[in-house]
Design an enzyme around this catalytic site. Structure first.
Site, PDB file in Angstrom:
ATOM      1  N   ASN A   5      26.855   4.844  19.955  1.00 30.84           N
ATOM      2  CA  ASN A   5      27.360   5.935  20.782  1.00 30.84           C
ATOM      3  C   ASN A   5      28.839   6.108  20.495  1.00 30.84           C
ATOM      4  O   ASN A   5      29.682   5.396  21.045  1.00 30.84           O
ATOM      5  CB  ASN A   5      27.112   5.620  22.250  1.00 30.84           C
ATOM      6  N   ASP A   6      29.141   7.035  19.632  1.00 30.15           N
ATOM      7  CA  ASP A   6      30.516   7.273  19.186  1.00 30.15           C
ATOM      8  C   ASP A   6      31.442   7.631  20.333  1.00 30.15           C
ATOM      9  O   ASP A   6      32.659   7.682  20.160  1.00 30.15           O
ATOM     10  CB  ASP A   6      30.522   8.448  18.196  1.00 30.15           C
ATOM     11  N   CYS A   7      30.864   7.936  21.461  1.00 29.37           N
ATOM     12  CA  CYS A   7      31.665   8.422  22.585  1.00 29.37           C
ATOM     13  C   CYS A   7      31.904   7.362  23.649  1.00 29.37           C
ATOM     14  O   CYS A   7      32.539   7.638  24.663  1.00 29.37           O
ATOM     15  CB  CYS A   7      30.988   9.642  23.202  1.00 29.37           C
TER      16      CYS A   7
ATOM     17  N   GLN B 293      37.760   8.797  18.564  1.00 28.50           N
ATOM     18  CA  GLN B 293      37.189   7.828  17.632  1.00 28.50           C
ATOM     19  C   GLN B 293      38.245   6.955  16.966  1.00 28.50           C
ATOM     20  O   GLN B 293      37.954   5.859  16.542  1.00 28.50           O
ATOM     21  CB  GLN B 293      36.375   8.545  16.547  1.00 28.50           C
TER      22      GLN B 293
END
Ligand code: BGC
Ligand code: NOJ
Length: 814
Positions: free
Chosen positions: A486-488, A503
């Protein structure tokens, strides 16, 4: 409401009205030359890299949304009326409009005042060019005199610069025109040795290469002055905006059909043969002329098209299924496999939502994509794995992305996404299971592309595994770094400044925040690595890996379980994320799906509880939501996830990528009904009847469907380039239908709905064609196999030792 229909026999989706809720696109090309084409001929082309080598220009987020493309205009030279057979850009009321998106080609056409015109757009195999094959029929009762106009706008190669650096761009454009061929050669005089060309098979009456001359001042593509006038100005672009436009005049008897072929291509000259004569500044066209001559021949074009169809038929024939569910069949047999090839080719770089300038190839993305395409193009999978591994770092970490043209790690994004390295293990395992090509593990691969640092690929896998062991947090769980899948979920970011990238901003030292997701991933990757070690005769190593895996599983049980479901993470204060103790974000999908698919909690009831919680709290009619309750405000300590309004993207959207993790988890628990039900909820074909709500293409997955907290609940976004493609393909084919590759052969272990009486499949695996017939004798998932009539033990069909190429596998479920 629908906007078209599936033509499964021809492997096409047929769009029957041009005003789809969003542009519905397709991809042309599958090797080096690529194009995106919408159902109204919008889109653009590029060579290998949508940012660095863009051939035609496209303006994203335009008004209307999709404007600019491969536009053809027809003009009735008697009445002076003109229109576009692809609807855009003139938007006339057409009769019989259809757009057939097929495997690597798109045919768009219509009839207008008795003139029928269809254009077949495709990229021939092994060529760096695209064909527009235009067929016109005069269905009027009398003669017709028409002008055909083509048009494209050239991009000045670097798409980022092209869209921003106008003080320079407006002075550099250069073209040459010879024998009706328009050559775009901006920057060729200095450091480039490549150019584009645009030509046609008809007699070129007039042409234009300067955009403003073609469209006219204060006009747009819908009413170019040159088309209106019925004559182009033979303009030569010096700076400003080079375009390619031809005019061809045709006369038709009543009932007559004629064809024109347009060719748009990319070509490179050897550095020392750039000019002709050598001491001039004139483009050397000798090397490209044979290619041009070849493709202006309609017989050759027809053959090239047949070859393309054959190529795709071959790829798709590797797995074909016949189940009781039409949506399953169509996605598995045609569209899902096709979408997997697009994600392989383009990763997340160029769609109508990925601008082609934002992202290179993602390390985690591309490794996951392998799951979906490795069976179709194993040699290219091998190459991709080695390219990815070469961007691995000596620490065992990885560059998060690399540029396809240079194959170098992208420094702007950097590394420290702590899940990244494990996906390499899973990608390699998928490759080994499909191909049995163990030699890949001995391939020398550098770290960070540094010559001299080469080590066998196997050593890279070891370092990936160790990377996590070197980075454990206070609970013994893996530190999350910048983010995990989950890049967030940016737990070390704490960004309070607009414009900062979530990021890449890191304000914390990263020694506290931990990810239960990476723990689950570690368990899965560790088991695969142990299996690989075992088969390489490294029993001790395998034992060590399994010991680490067992330890991590125990840690998950102790610190990663919340009572009814798996926790998601610990934040920088050591507080739980994804727990009933939280006010919002109490339960997340990722750890439920991934821990269970990795095998955590299968024998102690945790897995069952976790899946029941998913069904109770996260499952909706439109798919499974990422987390609940949605974050209603921005939490500094959580990062980008809480920056999205509730119901969108990672903040409680239905993120289609991780729905299949739950399908696999349910399959592991033996729940075929639930697994297939979840599969069907996000299956684009099954959603076709709600096209007005869904809005994206009904033939491919979108990254996200708005969750129930969103005002537009059920609306899909970001179609095409998403890990959803590979994971859904993997879930349905390998876990629900259960035709699963393994190190030792093909496993047949279906977990299908109870109501299915069975299904049939053909799978080509390591050169052998398996004809598989599954029949239900009872309601369970117990498999009894007969191979060529002979009962065998277990559920793995061994590879035939006697050179047989066809094997009949009968599976009975009870
Ligand atoms: C998106 C993510 C994506 C990330 C990196 C975010 O804005 O929400 O889905 O992974 O950007 O590109
Ligand atoms: C899209 C990104 O490409 C992928 O790498 C990431 O895992 C998901 N978004 C979730 O954030």
């Amino acid at each position: 409401m629908t906007f078209g229909f599936f033509d499964d026999e021809h492997r096409e989706y047929v769009i029957t009205r041009p005003d789809t809720p969003l542009p519905w696109i397709n991809y042309l090309g599958c090797q080096a030359y690529f194009g995106i084409i919408s159902n109204t001929a919008g889109g653009y082309s590029f060579y290998r890299d949508a940012r660095l080598r863009r051939i035609t220009r496209y303006r994203y987020n335009n008004v209307p949304f999709d404007l600019g493309g491969r536009y053809i205009y027809l003009r009735d030279d008697e009445s002076g009326e003109f229109w576009s057979p692809s609807w855009q850009p003139t938007r006339h009321d057409l009769e019989n409009y259809t757009c057939r998106h097929g495997m690597g080609y798109t045919v768009i056409g219509s009839r207008y005042r008795g003139i029928e015109a269809h254009t077949n757009y495709f990229v021939p195999l092994d060529e760096n060019l695209e064909i527009w094959q235009l067929t016109i029929t005069n269905q009027r009762s009398k003669r017709a005199a028409l002008s055909v106009f083509s048009s494209i706008e050239f991009c000045l190669w670097d798409a980022q610069d092209d869209a921003t650096n106008f003080q320079r761009n407006f002075s550099i454009g250069q073209v040459e025109v010879e024998d009706g061929v328009i050559y775009h050669k901006t920057e060729y005089r200095e450091r480039r040795n490549h150019f584009a060309y645009f030509t046609c098979s008809g007699k070129v009456e007039t042409f234009d290469t300067q955009r403003e001359v073609f469209v006219g001042p204060y006009r747009g593509w819908e009413r170019p002055v040159g088309v209106e006038r019925g004559r182009l100005a033979n303009s030569i672009a010096h700076g400003w905006a080079p375009i390619g436009a031809h005019q061809v005049k045709l006369e038709f008897e009543s009932g007559e059909t004629q064809q024109i072929i347009f060719v748009l291509g990319y070509h490179e000259n050897p550095q020392n043969q750039k000019f002709d004569p050598p001491d001039s500044q004139t483009l050397n066209k000798r090397t490209v002329k044979p290619v041009i001559a070849k493709y202006l021949d309609s017989a050759i074009v027809d053959t090239a098209f047949q070859n393309l169809r054959r190529y795709w038929n071959g790829l798709l024939s590797i797995l074909q299924v016949e189940t009781p569910d039409v949506h399953t069949n169509r996605m598995v047999n045609i569209w899902n496999a096709y979408q997997c090839m697009a994600t392989f080719n383009l990763s997340r770089s160029a769609s109508f939502y990925e601008s082609g300038i934002g992202r290179g190839l993602g390390f985690r993305d591309s490794n996951q994509d392998l799951l979906g395409f490795v069976h179709m193009v194993p040699s290219r999978a091998r190459e991709r794995i080695l390219d990815l591994a070469a961007t691995h770092l000596p620490t065992g970490g990885a560059y998060h992305q690399y540029q396809p043209l240079t194959k170098r790690g992208n420094n702007d994004v950097g590394s420290n996404f702590n899940d990244d390295p494990h996906w390499l293990i899973l990608g390699v395992a998928a490759y080994l299971k499909e191909t049995g090509d163990w030699s890949i593990l001995d391939e020398p691969v550098p770290y960070d592309n540094q010559p001299g640092s080469e080590q066998p690929l196997y050593e890279h896998l070891q370092r990936s595994f160790k990377y996590t062991l070197d980075r454990l947090g206070p609970h013994g769980l893996p530190l999350i770094g910048r983010a995990d899948w989950n890049d967030c979920l940016n737990l070390n970011c704490f960004s309070d400044t607009p414009g900062q990238s979530f990021q890449t901003t890191t304000n914390k030292d990263g020694k506290v925040a931990e990810s239960v997701f990476i723990a689950g991933l570690f368990v899965l990757a560790g088991r695969e690595l142990a299996d690989i070690a075992q088969r390489r005769g490294l029993a001790e190593e395998a034992k060590d890996h399994l010991a680490q895996v067992a330890k991590m599983e125990a840690t998950i049980r102790q610190h990663g379980w919340d009572g009814e479901w798996f926790l998601r993470a610990y934040d920088d204060f050591g507080r739980k994320i994804g727990s009933k103790e939280c006010l919002e974000g109490k339960i997340f999908i990722e750890t439920q799906g991934f821990c269970v698919l990795a095998g955590v909690g299968l024998d102690d009831g945790m897995a069952v509880k976790s899946m029941d919680s998913v069904s109770k709290y996260l499952a909706t009619e439109h798919g499974i939501i990422l987390q609940q309750p949605a974050y209603s405000k921005y939490y500094l300590e959580l990062g980008e996830i809480s920056s999205y309004p509730p119901g969108y993207k990672e903040n409680a959207g239905i993120f289609c990528h991780n729905n299949p993790w739950v399908m696999i988890a349910e399959a592991r628990l033996g729940n075929g009904d639930r697994a297939h039900d979840y599969y069907s909820r996000i299956n684009p074909s099954a959603r076709e009847p709600i096209g007005e709500l869904h809005r994206c293409e009904p033939y491919v997955y979108a990254q996200m469907i708005a969750g129930r907290d969103a005002p537009t609940y059920g609306e899909a976004k970001n179609s095409w380039l998403t890990g959803t493609a590979a994971w859904n393909y993997y879930a349905i084919t390998q876990w629900i239908l259960g035709i699963r590759t393994s190190f030792d052969g093909l496993r047949i272990s279906p977990v299908i709905p109870k109501s299915w009486r069975g299904f049939k499949a053909t799978r080509i695996f390591r050169g052998v064609t398996y004809h598989i017939v599954v029949e239900r004798a009872g309601e369970g998932n117990q498999v009894a196999l007969r191979v060529d009539g002979v009962p065998i033990k277990g559920d793995t069909v061994p590879l035939p030792g006697d050179g047989r190429r066809e094997v009949l596998v009968q599976a009975t479920l009870s």
